[in-house]
Scaffold this motif. Sequence first.
Motif, mmCIF file in Angstrom:
data_model
loop_
_atom_site.group_PDB
_atom_site.id
_atom_site.type_symbol
_atom_site.label_atom_id
_atom_site.label_comp_id
_atom_site.label_asym_id
_atom_site.label_seq_id
_atom_site.Cartn_x
_atom_site.Cartn_y
_atom_site.Cartn_z
ATOM 1 N N LEU A 117 2.379 -7.969 3.221
ATOM 2 C CA LEU A 117 1.579 -6.745 2.085
ATOM 3 C C LEU A 117 2.522 -6.023 1.396
ATOM 4 O O LEU A 117 3.080 -5.188 2.233
ATOM 5 C CB LEU A 117 0.580 -6.286 2.971
ATOM 6 C CG LEU A 117 -0.557 -7.038 3.379
ATOM 7 C CD1 LEU A 117 -1.814 -6.211 4.279
ATOM 8 C CD2 LEU A 117 -1.430 -7.455 2.458
ATOM 9 N N THR A 154 -8.113 -4.270 5.931
ATOM 10 C CA THR A 154 -6.807 -5.049 6.052
ATOM 11 C C THR A 154 -6.803 -5.641 7.311
ATOM 12 O O THR A 154 -6.105 -6.879 7.572
ATOM 13 C CB THR A 154 -5.738 -3.978 5.620
ATOM 14 O OG1 THR A 154 -6.277 -3.449 4.290
ATOM 15 C CG2 THR A 154 -4.618 -4.441 5.719
ATOM 16 N N GLN A 158 -5.541 -9.606 7.982
ATOM 17 C CA GLN A 158 -4.485 -10.012 8.546
ATOM 18 C C GLN A 158 -4.622 -10.450 10.040
ATOM 19 O O GLN A 158 -3.641 -10.614 10.688
ATOM 20 C CB GLN A 158 -3.535 -8.837 8.220
ATOM 21 C CG GLN A 158 -3.205 -8.591 6.877
ATOM 22 C CD GLN A 158 -2.609 -9.662 5.994
ATOM 23 O OE1 GLN A 158 -1.861 -10.294 6.721
ATOM 24 N NE2 GLN A 158 -3.152 -9.742 4.968
ATOM 25 N N GLN A 194 -5.194 -1.284 -1.659
ATOM 26 C CA GLN A 194 -4.183 -2.052 -1.329
ATOM 27 C C GLN A 194 -4.100 -1.970 0.496
ATOM 28 O O GLN A 194 -3.551 -2.748 1.116
ATOM 29 C CB GLN A 194 -2.880 -1.861 -1.800
ATOM 30 C CG GLN A 194 -2.559 -2.041 -3.156
ATOM 31 C CD GLN A 194 -3.373 -1.244 -4.137
ATOM 32 O OE1 GLN A 194 -3.712 -0.211 -3.596
ATOM 33 N NE2 GLN A 194 -3.231 -1.537 -5.481
#
Length: 417
Positions: A117, A154, A158, A194
Amino acid sequence: MWRISLANLRHKPGRFIATSLAVVIGTGFLASTLVLRDSLGPALADSQSIALANVSAVVLPSAGEDSNDTRSQAQQQLRSVPADVLPKVQGAQGAAAAAGLTTGPLKLLGPDNKVVLPDLTGRGWIGVAQINPFSIVDGGPPTGSGQVTFDADTAHQQNLGVGSHVTLATTTGAKQATVVGLTHFGDKISYSPQGDVLVNPADTSAFLNSGQAQYDAIYAVAAAGVDQATLAASVAKAVGPSYDVQTGSYYLASQQQGAQSIATVIGVGLQAFAYVALVVAAFIIYNTFTTVVTQRTRELALLRAVGASGRQVKRSIRVEATAVGLVASCVGMLLGVVAFIALTRLVPQFKALVGNDIAARVNPSSVLQVLISGTAITLVSSIVPGWRAARTPPVAAMRATAIDSSSTSRARFISGT
């Protein structure tokens, strides 16, 4: 003529498939762009409201002599507030608590040290509950060196959980860290689309500031009975003239205005492409109406033979164009909203732009803009074919007209589709 035009649309809609598709695609692009503009600004403003909900005063690097100058504001963003200013703010009269805000870029590395990332937003964990907009939803806060938290979304993407070991590319090189908690940002999934990584306060200088002990800004909370203006004046006196001290409400308004400006710039840029698509659609619409008028030579001639004037024929073409444009624009508007929602849910690059939990907002003015644009472009594109139709002589009704039956070819239908 009105009834004849509407009957033609009702009984022979296949004539206008190409026109309708061109309008639907063009207006769909425009609609999704307008929904993005209408949704992105409020979403970014909401995030600022959450981040600054309880902040009464803000200490920033000085913006120079003219704080309204764009260049001065940009330079202000590149400066920092030294860590030794924080005790002065904490000791200012009327301050109940204060904390420094530190942010910086981080990258998540894989087992082979390749970037997994690239654009994570790192933030120092704030120990003051009134100022910290992040809440722990699993595990605990990063209280020890080498401890971090990830936003829950996130972490899920992941396959990270409490106890996971990660490698982060920081401002001072690759660092090993342990995930001790998962977070939410207020009532949202995350602050940064993000991904958010919250770092232990002891690690913020090494992880986010190239080893420098400094803050992007210092936030202060007023004690009971102290208003924001009074606290800002007290803090300004404590830190001296080298720093820009603003009330929380003023700083929030400026941040929200900046967020809306970003959304407007993105929206205007995409709108230009959307109108280009509509202009291209106009050529398709023009060709379609030209073809339709040519195929209806005998029908139009019969209308002229039974007394229809050229003006009435032109009016009938305009009625058909307006109806097709309006219906196709309505479909395009719905398609644009659906496309926007699908993009925010399914396309990672789009999610990174607008966020994971942005709500689709549709303003009435945007709906009118789409409907008017699609209908107008269709109507204008039909003017020349309508003028040609009005010139059809009544005697053409007695001529033999070649009928194109090639559309019955299955191969042509498949290849055309």
